[in-house]
Enzyme design. Structure first.
Site, PDB file in Angstrom:
ATOM      1  N   ASP A 124      -2.339   3.761  18.228  1.00  0.00           N
ATOM      2  CA  ASP A 124      -3.090   2.514  18.138  1.00  0.00           C
ATOM      3  C   ASP A 124      -2.366   1.469  17.283  1.00  0.00           C
ATOM      4  O   ASP A 124      -2.817   0.324  17.178  1.00  0.00           O
ATOM      5  CB  ASP A 124      -4.504   2.765  17.583  1.00  0.00           C
ATOM      6  CG  ASP A 124      -5.581   2.153  18.476  1.00  0.00           C
ATOM      7  OD1 ASP A 124      -5.233   1.382  19.396  1.00  0.00           O
ATOM      8  OD2 ASP A 124      -6.776   2.441  18.240  1.00  0.00           O
ATOM      9  N   SER A 136     -11.133  -1.409  -0.655  1.00  0.00           N
ATOM     10  CA  SER A 136      -9.853  -1.229   0.031  1.00  0.00           C
ATOM     11  C   SER A 136      -9.956  -1.508   1.519  1.00  0.00           C
ATOM     12  O   SER A 136      -8.992  -1.935   2.150  1.00  0.00           O
ATOM     13  CB  SER A 136      -9.363   0.219  -0.115  1.00  0.00           C
ATOM     14  OG  SER A 136      -8.800   0.419  -1.370  1.00  0.00           O
ATOM     15  N   ASP A 157      -6.650  -2.105  23.295  1.00  0.00           N
ATOM     16  CA  ASP A 157      -6.143  -1.522  24.537  1.00  0.00           C
ATOM     17  C   ASP A 157      -7.181  -0.621  25.201  1.00  0.00           C
ATOM     18  O   ASP A 157      -6.862   0.187  26.070  1.00  0.00           O
ATOM     19  CB  ASP A 157      -4.866  -0.717  24.243  1.00  0.00           C
ATOM     20  CG  ASP A 157      -5.098   0.376  23.217  1.00  0.00           C
ATOM     21  OD1 ASP A 157      -6.240   0.461  22.686  1.00  0.00           O
ATOM     22  OD2 ASP A 157      -4.173   1.142  22.922  1.00  0.00           O
ATOM     23  N   ASN A 164     -13.694  -0.655  -7.038  1.00  0.00           N
ATOM     24  CA  ASN A 164     -14.845   0.188  -6.682  1.00  0.00           C
ATOM     25  C   ASN A 164     -15.513   0.764  -7.921  1.00  0.00           C
ATOM     26  O   ASN A 164     -15.941   1.901  -7.928  1.00  0.00           O
ATOM     27  CB  ASN A 164     -14.396   1.351  -5.784  1.00  0.00           C
ATOM     28  CG  ASN A 164     -13.754   0.873  -4.513  1.00  0.00           C
ATOM     29  OD1 ASN A 164     -13.962  -0.272  -4.094  1.00  0.00           O
ATOM     30  ND2 ASN A 164     -12.970   1.728  -3.901  1.00  0.00           N
ATOM     31  N   HIS A 190      -3.826   6.059   3.122  1.00  0.00           N
ATOM     32  CA  HIS A 190      -4.545   4.827   2.790  1.00  0.00           C
ATOM     33  C   HIS A 190      -4.009   3.598   3.536  1.00  0.00           C
ATOM     34  O   HIS A 190      -4.765   2.841   4.156  1.00  0.00           O
ATOM     35  CB  HIS A 190      -4.455   4.641   1.268  1.00  0.00           C
ATOM     36  CG  HIS A 190      -5.378   3.618   0.677  1.00  0.00           C
ATOM     37  ND1 HIS A 190      -5.024   2.299   0.536  1.00  0.00           N
ATOM     38  CD2 HIS A 190      -6.630   3.736   0.154  1.00  0.00           C
ATOM     39  CE1 HIS A 190      -6.031   1.642  -0.051  1.00  0.00           C
ATOM     40  NE2 HIS A 190      -7.012   2.488  -0.290  1.00  0.00           N
ATOM     41  N   ASP A 248       0.840  -1.186   0.000  1.00  0.00           N
ATOM     42  CA  ASP A 248       0.000   0.000   0.000  1.00  0.00           C
ATOM     43  C   ASP A 248       0.886   1.251   0.000  1.00  0.00           C
ATOM     44  O   ASP A 248       1.989   1.237  -0.549  1.00  0.00           O
ATOM     45  CB  ASP A 248      -0.927  -0.052   1.228  1.00  0.00           C
ATOM     46  CG  ASP A 248      -2.265   0.623   0.974  1.00  0.00           C
ATOM     47  OD1 ASP A 248      -2.276   1.850   0.835  1.00  0.00           O
ATOM     48  OD2 ASP A 248      -3.290  -0.079   0.921  1.00  0.00           O
ATOM     49  N   LYS A 255      -4.494  -1.836  17.999  1.00  0.00           N
ATOM     50  CA  LYS A 255      -4.354  -2.487  19.318  1.00  0.00           C
ATOM     51  C   LYS A 255      -5.675  -2.617  20.074  1.00  0.00           C
ATOM     52  O   LYS A 255      -6.512  -1.729  20.041  1.00  0.00           O
ATOM     53  CB  LYS A 255      -3.399  -1.658  20.189  1.00  0.00           C
ATOM     54  CG  LYS A 255      -1.957  -2.016  19.993  1.00  0.00           C
ATOM     55  CD  LYS A 255      -1.091  -1.411  21.087  1.00  0.00           C
ATOM     56  CE  LYS A 255      -1.139   0.114  21.087  1.00  0.00           C
ATOM     57  NZ  LYS A 255      -0.060   0.711  21.896  1.00  0.00           N
TER      58      LYS A 255
END
Ligand code: CA
Length: 674
Positions: A196, A400, A238, A317, A225, A187, A236
C-alpha cells in the site's frame, strides 16, 4: 458530511474505546514516567555536545580545547557536534568557568537531549490477524455490517473512521490528493515495500549515518511507527487495504529513531531537517518530542519555516496541559492533538496533551494504517496481513497518528496553494476546524477537529507575523544571546496564546509565522548559554538580572522590537574592610593579552565606584602597590540594579591582588547606561 449508516462505526468505535480506554491511559502515564527517568539518566551520561559557532576554524579550536572529536557539521546552521571524553555536563561546566565561549566566538553550547516517539496506546492489541478482523465484524450485527457505506472504496474501509469525520472525500472529489507534494516523515523510517506504500516513498535520509535512502525501499530501522505514520499520509488509493489523506503525495523518510527506537539526538535530527528542506520536502511531519528547549532544533525548524516549509508536530500523549515539550511548543508550527470517536461524537482523547498552543485535533485513536512487512527491518508482529495485496496493517493510537493526518491535509492545501506560507496554511486549518470539546477555542483541541473544508478557504492576507525581538546592550553594540522572551496575550482571533523563544547569537528571538495579536512581551536575561534544562548558566545570580516587559500590538507580517538592556552597577567596601589602592575591571570576552581588556580605577580616595557605563562581562580585582605582608581580607558589595550582593577576596601574603567574588558567581554581566 453525510454517511448513510453511521451506526456501523459508532458501534465499532464504541467497542474499541470502551474496552481499551483504561489500558491506554495507564500505558501512557507509566511510559512518560519511565521516559523522564531514562531521560535524566541518559542526559547525565551524554558525551556529545552541540556547539553553535560563529567562525568554523575557531569552533574547531574550541572543540580541541574541550578534547572533543567532531562527529557532525551542519554548515547551514553553523553547528558542530562533538564527542567528548567526560560527560557533557562536566565539559560544559569547565568551559563555562573559563569563559571559553566568548574567546572562541561560540554562539551557544548545549547537550544532546533525548526525545521520544509519542508513546503509543495499543488500543487494539487483539487485532493481529484477518481472523481477528472477521471476529470484530461478527461482533457487529450482520445487518449493520452488510449495509455499511463504503466511504473510501478501500477493502479495509470499514475501519477508516478518520476519513469520515474529516470529510476527506470532499477534497478528493475536488481533485486535491497531494499530487506533487513531498512530506518528510521524521520518524523510525518507512517500509516502502508495503504494497500500500509502493510507489509512494521517495528518497530519504539517515542523518546519523549520512546515508541517502533510495526510493521505495525499506528504511524501517527504528520499528513500525514511521510506516504507520506514512500510511496515514499517503497509502495508495487502489481499492485495496487502506488509503491515506494525500494518496498522491510522496513520503520522504528521515530516520531519527534508529534500532530499538533510539533517538539519534537533536544534532542529527537538525541535520535531517535541513536535508529534508534542501531536498524538496514542503511539509515536516513530527510525531515525537521531549522535554527541553533546544537551540539547534529551534534553528533547524526556523530554517524550515523560513524556507516556506510547514511544520506539523504532535502535542504528546501525557494528558497534562504542557508548554515545555519540544518541538511541539516552538512558535510558528502546527501543534496537533488526538481525537477519538466516542459515543457518536468526536472529542479529543483523554491521553492527548493539552496546551494553549494546540492548533487543532485530528483523528488519533484506533487508527488503522500500514505496518512493516514480514521480514522487513521494522516488522514487530503486532500487525495482520490481508490477502488482497499481502500487505501488513495494524491499529495504533496517539497524537502520533493525528499529526500525519494534518500533515496530509497540509499537502492538499499546498497542492491548491503551492506558495502558501506556513502561517497561512495554519490559519485556514484553524478557520475550517469543527468546534469540539468545549465551545469555542480550547486547550484540548485548539480550534477543533481538522476538516477537509480547509480546501474551500481562501488564503488569508493578514494574520501572521514574523516577529523578531532584538536584544542588545545600552549602546546597541553587544547583541545578547540566550535571553528568554515570552509573548503572552490575545491573538487577533481572540485566542489566549503564549509563545516562547530565546535569543540567538545575533541577540534575536525569532517568532516566525505566529498569530498577529496584542501581547505582553516579557524579556529576561541574560542567562547566556544556559541549557534548556539548567545544565549550566553564564550568570549564576538571578535576582539582579534584567527583566523587562512591554505591551505591543503585532499587526504586520514583518515586525520587530528593539530592546536595550542597561545596568546600574556599583562596587563598594565595608567600613570594617581594608580598602584597595586600585580596582581593575577585566573584560572576560577579550584575551588577557589585549590591553583594552583591562580598566584600572584609582580607588585610594573613593568609597564606592559606579561602573554602570561598562557593558560586557567583567571580573573585578582589588590591587595594592606593595606585596602583602600578611593575608589581607577585603569585603564589600556589588550593588547591581539595586540588589546588594556581598563580595569578598583575600590578597595572600606576598601577592598584589585578589579577585572580588560573590558566593557563586565569577564575573558580572552589565549592559551599560547613560
Ligand atoms: Ca490502498
Amino acid at each position: 458530511m453525510n454517511y448513510k449508516n453511521s451506526r456501523i462505526f459508532i458501534l465499532i468505535v464504541i467497542t474499541l474505546v470502551i474496552t481499551m480506554f483504561f489500558s491506554c491511559t495507564k500505558n501512557a502515564s507509566s511510559d512518560s514516567f519511565r521516559d523522564r527517568q531514562t531521560y535524566e539518566a541518559q542526559e547525565k551520561q551524554q558525551k556529545r555536545i552541540i556547539i553553535g559557532y560563529e567562525k568554523y576554524d575557531k569552533a574547531l579550536m574550541f572543540s580541541n580545547l574541550l578534547g572533543g572529536e567532531v562527529v557532525l557539521h551542519i554548515p547551514e546552521l553553523k553547528v558542530l557536534s562533538i564527542e567528548v571524553e567526560d560527560t557533557a555536563e562536566k565539559v560544559i561546566q569547565r568551559a563555562m568557568e573559563n569563559d571559553d565561549f566568548s574567546k572562541y566566538n561560540i554562539r551557544y553550547i548545549e547537550p544532546v537531549q533525548n526525545r521520544y516517539l509519542e508513546p503509543e496506546c495499543e488500543d487494539v492489541p487483539g487485532l493481529k490477524s484477518v481472523k481477528d478482523l472477521k471476529d470484530l465484524k461478527v461482533n457487529i450485527s450482520e445487518f449493520v455490517y452488510n449495509s455499511y457505506e463504503n466511504y473510501t472504496g478501500e477493502s479495509l474501509d470499514l475501519y477508516l473512521w478518520n476519513h469520515r469525520v474529516v470529510g476527506i472525500k470532499d477534497a478528493w472529489d475536488n481533485g486535491y490528493n497531494g499530487e506533487g507534494i513531498v512530506i518528510a516523515v521524521l520518524d523510525t523510517g518507512v517500509d516502502g515495500t508495503n504494497p500500500d506504500l509502493e510507489g509512494q516513498v521517495t528518497i530519504g535520509y539517515r542523518p546519523k549515518y549520512d546515508e541517502i535512502l533510495p526510493e521505495e525501499t525499506d528504511s524501517s530501522y527504528g520499528g513500525s511507527h514511521g510506516t504507520h505514520v506514512a500510511g496515514i499520509i499517503a497509502a495508495k488509493k487502489d481499492g485495496v487495504g487502506i488509503v491515506g489523506v494525500a494518496p498522491r503525495s510522496k513520503i520522504m523518510p528521515i530516520v531519527i529513531f534508529e534500532a530499538n527506537g533510539a533517538y539519534v539526538g537533536d544534532d542529527y535530527t537538525a541535520r535531517g531537517i535541513v536535508w529534508a528542506v534542501e531536498h524538496g520536502a514542503k511539509v515536516l511531519s513530527n510525531s515525537w518530542g521531549g522535554y527541553g528547549y533546544s537551540q539547534v532544533l529551534k534553528d533547524a525548524f526556523d530554517y524550515a519555516l523560513n524556507s516556506g516549509v510547514t511544520v506539523v508536530v504532535a502535542a504528546g500523549n501525557s494528558t497534562a496541559s504542557q508548554t515545555f515539550q519540544y518541538p511541539a511548543n516552538y512558535p510558528g508550527i502546527i501543534q496537533v492533538g488526538a481525537a477519538e470517536f466516542n459515543g457518536g461524537n468526536v472529542r479529543t482523547a483523554n491521553f492527548s496533551s493539552g496546551s494553549p498552543m494546540i492548533t487543532l485535533s485530528a483523528p488519533g485513536r484506533n487508527i488503522l494504517s500500514t505496518m512493516p512487512q514480514y521480514g522487513s527491518k521494522g516488522y514487530t508482529g503486532d500487525s495482520f496481513k490481508i490477502n488482497e495485496n499481502g500487505g501488513y496493517y495494524g491499529f495504533m493510537s496517539g497524537t502520533s497518528m493525528a499529526t500525519p493526518y494534518v500533515a496530509g491535509l497540509v499537502a492538499l492545501i499546498l497542492q491548491k496553494y503551492p506558495t502558501a506560507k506556513p502561517w497561512q496554511v495554519r490559519k485556514i486549518l484553524e478557520k475550517s476546524a469543527k468546534d469540539i470539546d468545549f465551545v469555542g477555542i480550547d486547550d484540548r483541541s485548539g480550534y477543533g477537529l481538522a476538516q477537509a473544508k480547509a480546501l474551500d478557504e481562501t488564503l488569508p492576507i493578514t494574520g501572521g507575523s514574523n516577529f523578531v525581538v532584538n536584544i542588545s546592550d545600552h549602546y546597541g553594540l553587544w547583541k545578547i544571546p540566550g535571553v528568554y522572551v515570552s509573548l503572552v496575550g490575545t491573538s487577533d482571533d481572540g485566542r489566549f496564546v503564549r509563545y516562547f523563544s530565546k535569543t540567538n547569537k545575533d541577540g534575536q528571538a525569532k517568532f516566525l509565522g505566529i498569530d498577529e495579536g496584542t501581547y505582553d512581551i516579557f524579556v529576561g536575561g541574560p542567562d547566556s548559554f544556559e541549557s534548556s534544562r539548567g545544565l549550566s548558566k553564564e550568570c549564576y545570580r538571578v535576582q539582579e538580572e534584567r527583566y523587562y516587559s512591554f505591551a505591543k500590538k503585532i499587526r504586520n507580517e514583518d515586525e520587530s522590537l528593539d530592546v536595550h538592556f542597561n545596568s546600574m552597577a556599583f562596587v563598594t567596601f565595608d567600613s570594617t574592610s581594608y580598602k584597595p589602592k586600585r580596582i581593575v575591571f577585566q573584560n572576560v570576552t577579550k584575551p588577557a593579552t589585549d590591553s583594552e581588556a583591562f580598566i584600572y580605577v584609582d580607588f585610594s580616595s573613593l568609597t564606592s565606584y559606579d561602573f554602570s557605563k561598562l557593558s560586557g562581562k567583567y571580573n573585578i580585582f582589588a590591587q595594592i602597590d606593595q606585596p602583602a605582608t600578611n593575608d589581607i581580607t577585603l569585603s564589600g558589595k556589588v550593588i547591581l540594579n539595586g540588589f546588594e550582593i556581598p563580595i569578598s577576596g583575600t590578597i595572600t601574603k606576598g601577592e598584589l591582588e585578589t579577585q572580588l567574588k560573590d558566593k557563586i558567581g565569577k564575573w558580572w554581566t552589565v549592559f551599560g547606561n547613560d
